[in-house]
Scaffold this active site. Structure first.
Site, PDB file in Angstrom:
ATOM      1  N   GLY A 175     -16.638  -4.532   4.004  1.00  7.01           N
ATOM      2  CA  GLY A 175     -16.234  -6.229   4.893  1.00  7.01           C
ATOM      3  C   GLY A 175     -15.319  -6.625   3.827  1.00  7.01           C
ATOM      4  N   HIS A 250       6.233   6.315   5.172  1.00  6.64           N
ATOM      5  CA  HIS A 250       5.593   6.532   5.925  1.00  6.64           C
ATOM      6  C   HIS A 250       4.465   5.871   7.170  1.00  6.64           C
ATOM      7  CE1 HIS A 250       2.959   7.618   2.885  1.00  6.64           C
ATOM      8  NE2 HIS A 250       1.759   6.214   3.281  1.00  6.64           N
ATOM      9  N   ASP A 334       5.445   1.294  -1.465  1.00 13.48           N
ATOM     10  CA  ASP A 334       4.843   2.694  -1.662  1.00 13.48           C
ATOM     11  C   ASP A 334       6.249   3.824  -1.502  1.00 13.48           C
ATOM     12  OD1 ASP A 334       1.807   4.021  -1.786  1.00 13.48           O
ATOM     13  OD2 ASP A 334       2.734   4.385   0.353  1.00 13.48           O
ATOM     14  N   GLU A 363       7.771   1.618  -5.995  1.00 16.29           N
ATOM     15  CA  GLU A 363       6.583   2.034  -6.549  1.00 16.29           C
ATOM     16  C   GLU A 363       7.415   4.135  -7.244  1.00 16.29           C
ATOM     17  OE1 GLU A 363       2.135   5.159  -5.637  1.00 16.29           O
ATOM     18  OE2 GLU A 363       3.660   4.807  -4.237  1.00 16.29           O
ATOM     19  N   ASP A 429      -4.398   4.079  -7.631  1.00 16.60           N
ATOM     20  CA  ASP A 429      -4.636   5.091  -7.655  1.00 16.60           C
ATOM     21  C   ASP A 429      -5.056   6.024  -8.849  1.00 16.60           C
ATOM     22  OD1 ASP A 429      -3.245   4.657  -5.032  1.00 16.60           O
ATOM     23  OD2 ASP A 429      -0.727   4.419  -5.717  1.00 16.60           O
ATOM     24  N   ARG A 477     -11.953   2.535  -6.438  1.00 16.17           N
ATOM     25  CA  ARG A 477     -12.494   1.097  -5.421  1.00 16.17           C
ATOM     26  C   ARG A 477     -13.565   0.448  -4.772  1.00 16.17           C
ATOM     27  NH1 ARG A 477      -7.125   4.169  -1.930  1.00 16.17           N
ATOM     28  NH2 ARG A 477      -5.772   4.730  -3.020  1.00 16.17           N
TER      29      ARG A 477
END
Length: 574
Positions: A175, A250, A334, A363, A429, A477
């Site tokens: 959330g 992408h 990215d 990146e 990452d 994360r």
């Protein structure tokens, strides 16, 4: 003289236009081979006409890698035109000239031959593409929005979990949203950071949002455009810049463009927006291989054809929209190293036309000179500079090898770009810093101190300031810890003090010289200018050593009873 170790390329990272009439030049030689390097230079036209003489200046020895020594000088070029060649003297006293045509004998005739000289036909400051001045003064704070703070329960996903509950999974939702970030801007201001880097916030079905559906819309679980405007304005009011994350390599499989391709096949007006090698799109029934290109091997992230003019126009419009409508200050792109350079030049040029001082970051996980400058990015994410720090503190890299590898990376880019490199020890990452360092808080603090002393624009990953732990994605994360215990609060106080030091010394650290020394198990990094010297001393051994008594320590970790314990550091100012 080891000629094979000598190298210089004009209009590369070996030359940097610093300002009008000011050119920085460097050359590399083999280590322990050359005793002196001098530069002979002049305006080509005036010199050949006989109205000016060659000027001569010595280059200073700079950083050394595992195999090479770098030499550097800054020239004042009155006419903005210059030809130059190097005179090298080795440790045995032998001399040789070096220029555009290679090596030549050190005799008067050769020094009067213009073909022996490198050429910089004209120094254009605009070509230098100097990074925005504000970047070198910035300490970034990276936020993974879904895990930072839940400020509005009304926009929570249907399957939201209680904050911080359970094991984090790839499809977990907790959330976090934009309102939560805005609510904590005062906390971030108190921490001292002045740049916010937000992982993607655009419409997407995932928690990470790197599979974008609509680049023009905020994900509804994160809030609205009004929420984002409030966040940007609140950050700007507190002196913080805002950087958004764009995924242009992408799209997500739920994007309308890709869904149109699935529905209409070759007849889709978006058929050329992707790299498709067979119809219908999907897996070959014989080989079971995808017949379209993707990010990595993920079928849900079809790779975009950025050489298509329609794609180029769309993506450029996306980036301009968020700058023009909301006043953001920077973009991070990215998977930048898998997108063609021609597109990046178009996009970066369009953004600089809209906002000349925008910071454009790519990146990349490797050395990426081809992405920096030449109409493209100001900098890249500097993993090759920061990852050796982790190996160093984990005993996987010798002190001398660490210095050599770090110096190599510091020489990969022009000095102005090096000051703008994005330096982080952990990100969304990677495993978290404290976990990588096996929960050793002393080494954790020392690694952060080393990061803050290096050239570049440092970044703190959310939660690092309260010593959050976590392994590889998705464990890195976890939800932000808003209720730190006493030990975590002490870490926050340390990180706050370290950020304050970095920002107070930002101009000095950007302009000062950098030198290393190794004494037994201690590594010392010294930053010096005409006014002051700041020294960081790091104990990379397994036993304590005597701590420094003078000058007085600015900051330290692991200093106990006059001893610098294993993994500790001390920072001094003289």
């Amino acid at each position: 003289m080891q000629l094979a170790g000598i190298s210089h390329r004009p209009e590369s990272e070996d030359t940097a236009v610093l300002a009008d009439h000011q050119l920085q030049v460097r050359i590399q030689t083999a280590r322990d081979d050359i005793a002196q390097v001098e530069l002979l230079f002049a305006d080509s036209y005036l010199w050949q006409e006989g109205t000016t003489d060659l000027q001569r200046m010595a280059l200073a020895p700079g950083l050394a890698t595992q195999s090479n020594q770098y030499w550097q000088a800054t020239l004042t070029v009155p006419t903005n035109r210059v030809v130059y060649a190097f005179l090298l003297t080795d440790t045995a006293g032998r001399t040789i000239g070096y220029g555009e045509g290679g090596f030549f004998a050190d005799d008067p005739t050769n020094w009067q031959t213009v073909a022996n000289y490198f050429h910089m036909p004209y120094l254009h400051v605009s070509d230098a593409e100097l990074p925005p001045a504000w970047v070198k003064d910035t300490v970034w704070y990276q936020i993974f929005p879904e895990r930072f703070a839940n400020g509005d329960a009304h926009n929570d996903p249907a399957d939201v979990q209680p904050w911080g509950a359970g094991t984090v999974k790839r499809d977990s939702f907790y959330g976090g949203d934009l309102a939560g970030i805005t609510e904590h801007l005062d906390d971030l201001a108190a921490l001292g950071v002045n740049g916010l880097y937000l992982c993607p916030i655009f419409a997407s079905p995932s928690n990470h949002k790197y599979d974008t559906i609509d680049h023009f819309e905020i994900d509804p679980h994160f809030g609205t455009k009004a929420d984002f405007q409030a966040l940007v304005e609140g950050a700007h009011d507190r002196g913080m810049r805002v950087m958004l994350d764009a995924v242009f390599n992408h799209f997500g499989e739920q994007s309308p463009q890709w869904q149109d391709v699935i529905k209409h096949g070759q007849q889709s007006r978006f058929a050329d927006w992707f790299h498709i090698h067979g119809w219908p799109v999907g897996r070959d029934p014989q080989t079971h291989q995808l017949n379209y290109e993707t990010f990595a091997t993920g079928a849900a992230m079809p790779k975009v054809n950025t050489q298509n003019p329609a794609v180029q126009a769309y993506l450029i419009d996306v980036t301009k929209y968020w700058v023009e409508q909301f006043g953001i200050d920077a973009w991070r792109f990215d998977v930048a190293d898998e997108v063609d350079h021609g597109f990046w030049r178009q996009l970066c040029g369009a953004l600089r036309a809209v906002k000349p001082d925008i910071y454009l970051l790519g990146e990349s996980w490797h050395s990426s000179q081809a992405l920096v400058g030449n109409g493209q990015f100001n900098a890249v994410m500097n993993y090759p500079l920061t990852q050796p720090i982790l190996a160093l503190f984990n005993g996987k890299l010798s002190l001398s090898d660490y210095v050599g590898k770090t110096n190599l990376e510091l020489m990969m880019y022009r000095q102005p770009n090096q000051q703008a490199m994005f330096n982080a020890l952990d990100t969304h990452d990677t495993p978290r810093l404290l976990t990588t360092l096996h929960d050793d808080l002393t080494k954790f603090k020392s690694a952060l101190a080393l990061l803050m002393l290096l050239p570049g624009s440092p970044c703190v990953y959310y939660g690092t300031e309260v010593a959050m732990v976590g392994g590889a994605d998705p464990d890195n994360r976890r939800c932000m810890n808003w209720h730190p215990d006493d030990q975590a609060q002490q870490v926050r106080e340390f990180v706050t003090a370290l950020i304050k030091f970095r920002r107070q010394q930002a101009d000095f650290l950007a302009a000062s010289t950098l030198t290393w020394s190794i004494e037994d198990q201690c590594l010392t990094l010294t930053r010096t200018d005409a006014e002051q010297t700041i020294t960081g001393r790091f104990n990379l051994g397994t036993t304590a050593v005597a701590a420094t008594t003078t000058p007085a320590s600015l900051m330290a970790a692991g200093v106990v009873g006059g001893q610098l314990t294993a993994g500790g550091f001390e920072l001094t100012l003289a």
